[in-house]
Design an enzyme around this catalytic site. Structure first.
Site, PDB file in Angstrom:
ATOM      1  N   THR A 176      24.764  43.689  44.784  1.00 23.00           N
ATOM      2  CA  THR A 176      24.455  43.211  43.432  1.00 23.00           C
ATOM      3  C   THR A 176      23.259  42.314  43.619  1.00 23.00           C
ATOM      4  OG1 THR A 176      26.647  43.308  42.357  1.00 23.00           O
ATOM      5  CG2 THR A 176      25.262  41.507  41.685  1.00 23.00           C
ATOM      6  N   ARG A 204      34.500  52.423  35.343  1.00 27.55           N
ATOM      7  CA  ARG A 204      34.956  51.100  35.790  1.00 27.55           C
ATOM      8  C   ARG A 204      33.904  50.037  35.446  1.00 27.55           C
ATOM      9  NH1 ARG A 204      32.592  47.242  39.671  1.00 27.55           N
ATOM     10  NH2 ARG A 204      34.275  46.058  40.577  1.00 27.55           N
ATOM     11  N   GLY A 206      32.724  46.164  36.175  1.00 27.12           N
ATOM     12  CA  GLY A 206      32.895  45.049  37.100  1.00 27.12           C
ATOM     13  C   GLY A 206      32.674  43.709  36.427  1.00 27.12           C
ATOM     14  N   ASP A 207      32.500  42.688  37.238  1.00 31.64           N
ATOM     15  CA  ASP A 207      32.337  41.332  36.712  1.00 31.64           C
ATOM     16  C   ASP A 207      30.935  41.048  36.189  1.00 31.64           C
ATOM     17  OD1 ASP A 207      31.636  41.638  39.512  1.00 31.64           O
ATOM     18  OD2 ASP A 207      31.190  39.489  39.491  1.00 31.64           O
ATOM     19  N   THR A 226      28.483  37.531  43.156  1.00 32.77           N
ATOM     20  CA  THR A 226      28.487  38.842  43.805  1.00 32.77           C
ATOM     21  C   THR A 226      29.721  38.969  44.683  1.00 32.77           C
ATOM     22  OG1 THR A 226      27.344  40.367  45.278  1.00 32.77           O
ATOM     23  CG2 THR A 226      26.991  38.000  45.677  1.00 32.77           C
ATOM     24  N   GLY A 227      30.321  40.142  44.670  1.00 31.01           N
ATOM     25  CA  GLY A 227      31.510  40.354  45.481  1.00 31.01           C
ATOM     26  C   GLY A 227      32.500  41.247  44.762  1.00 31.01           C
ATOM     27  N   GLY A 229      34.434  42.575  42.295  1.00 26.39           N
ATOM     28  CA  GLY A 229      34.371  42.272  40.874  1.00 26.39           C
ATOM     29  C   GLY A 229      35.705  41.975  40.226  1.00 26.39           C
TER      30      GLY A 229
HETATM   31  N1  ASP Z   1      30.488  42.336  41.770  1.00 25.19           N
HETATM   32  C1  ASP Z   1      30.029  43.695  41.839  1.00 25.19           C
HETATM   33  C2  ASP Z   1      31.050  44.591  41.219  1.00 25.19           C
HETATM   34  O1  ASP Z   1      32.235  44.387  41.418  1.00 25.19           O
HETATM   35  C3  ASP Z   1      29.765  44.160  43.221  1.00 25.19           C
HETATM   36  C4  ASP Z   1      29.160  43.164  44.127  1.00 25.19           C
HETATM   37  O2  ASP Z   1      28.655  42.148  43.693  1.00 25.19           O
HETATM   38  O3  ASP Z   1      29.149  43.395  45.321  1.00 25.19           O
HETATM   39  O4  ASP Z   1      30.681  45.539  40.582  1.00 25.19           O
END
Ligand code: ASP
Length: 317
Positions: A176, A204, A206-207, A226-227, A229
């Site tokens: 991200t 789907r 995400g966050d 980031t991470g 979601g």
């Molecule tokens: N947060 C993002 C998601 O879940 C992915 C990421 O940031 O690595 O779509």
């Protein structure tokens, strides 16, 4: 006048031992040019909103990062992009999800914020809006990169062999891009853009495009996450940091570290956040092996980093 900017390119770093010197250098160069693009806007008297837009556009255009060109694939082999932007001075926000045609989803999110009565547009409506607004649109193969396609094949094989989705290697699970900035007028802004997670289900969300989960900005702080979601959504992560600062009087650093090292870790989520406060202080904690990141803070410090153990005071424990 304090100017500051921080960016991230995701927490999906590969193990340090597996990162070639060339790729390491290319990733750092990509981060540096996005940082410089955003900072140039601030130095020219531009707004925090314009600065985060410029930084994120640079990262979206760089195929090394999972946003815009270089986005990851869904389980079905499609790409569905997401982005969000928030103006801290007004709490105006725009987000898009399921984007399939906009070259720069962050510009589309900004257009939703500025030219519609809504905060979020998704899927076919988002694509139609991009076209109607005359934003640059691209054929689907523009987003394609061989690396991401191969990552999908590896992930499908791993799932077929009984692997669990949450046990995917970090570079497949995460990625991200995001930016937070403070301009000369004292205004903050945040922006985030992503392709999501490799092998996510089509549809789907995400966050990233959920205000208060992956993205937030108000008068006191700007946050981009980031991470994993789903964990960030369940933690209302970005807003939780803002609430700790506003209601509990915590510093941005204490708030961000509590969210990442307590809440997120408790929920089993991996990832990180970048947080900038109204004084130009930046904190970038993460609980993953690394997080692509760069910053120029109110004290004039400049840093580009990937791994935890890099010598800086802005990463993690
Ligand atoms: N947060 C993002 C998601 O879940 C992915 C990421 O940031 O690595 O779509």
């Amino acid at each position: 006048m304090t100017l500051a900017i921080a960016i991230h390119g995701g927490a999906g770093t590969i193990r340090r031992a597996e990162l070639t010197a060339e790729r390491d250098a290319a990733l750092r160069a990509g981060l540096a040019s996005a940082l410089d693009a955003g900072y140039a806007v601030l130095c020219a008297g531009g707004s925090a909103l314009d600065a985060v837009t410029a930084a994120v556009v640079t990262l979206e255009d760089d195929p090394l990062f999972n946003a815009g060109r270089g986005a990851v694939f869904t389980l079905e082999g499609t790409q569905e992009l997401e982005a969000a932007i928030m103006d801290g001075s007004t709490q105006a926000a725009g987000t898009v999800m399921g984007v399939k045609v906009a070259k720069n989803p962050i510009k589309l999110a900004r257009r939703v914020m500025e030219a519609t009565p809504h905060v979020t547009l998704g899927f076919a409506a988002a694509d139609a809006f991009a076209r109607a607004q005359g934003l640059e649109c691209v054929p689907m193969d523009y987003y394609f990169t061989e690396t991401r396609w191969q990552a999908l094949q590896l992930e499908k094989a791993r799932l077929a062999a009984g692997g669990r989705p949450d046990e995917a290697p970090a570079d497949r699970k995460h990625g991200t891009v995001g930016a937070v900035a403070l301009d000369g007028a004292g205004h903050l802004a945040a922006a985030t853009s992503t392709g999501g997670m490799t092998a996510k289900w089509a549809g789907r969300i995400g966050d990233t495009p959920i205000i208060g989960a992956g993205t937030w900005a108000d008068a006191r702080c700007a946050v981009s996450c980031t991470g994993h979601g789903e964990s960030f959504i369940r933690a209302a992560a970005a807003h939780d940091i803002a609430a700790r600062i506003s209601y509990a009087g915590q510093t941005a650093q204490a708030a961000a570290e509590a969210l990442v090292h307590q809440t997120l870790t408790r929920l089993g989520g991996s990832g990180g956040v970048i947080v900038l406060d109204a004084q130009g202080r930046i904190t970038m904690p993460f609980n993953s092996e690394g997080m692509y990141r760069a910053m120029l803070d109110g004290q004039g410090r400049r840093e580009v980093a990937i791994y935890r153990e890099e010598n800086n005071s802005f990463s993690s424990r």
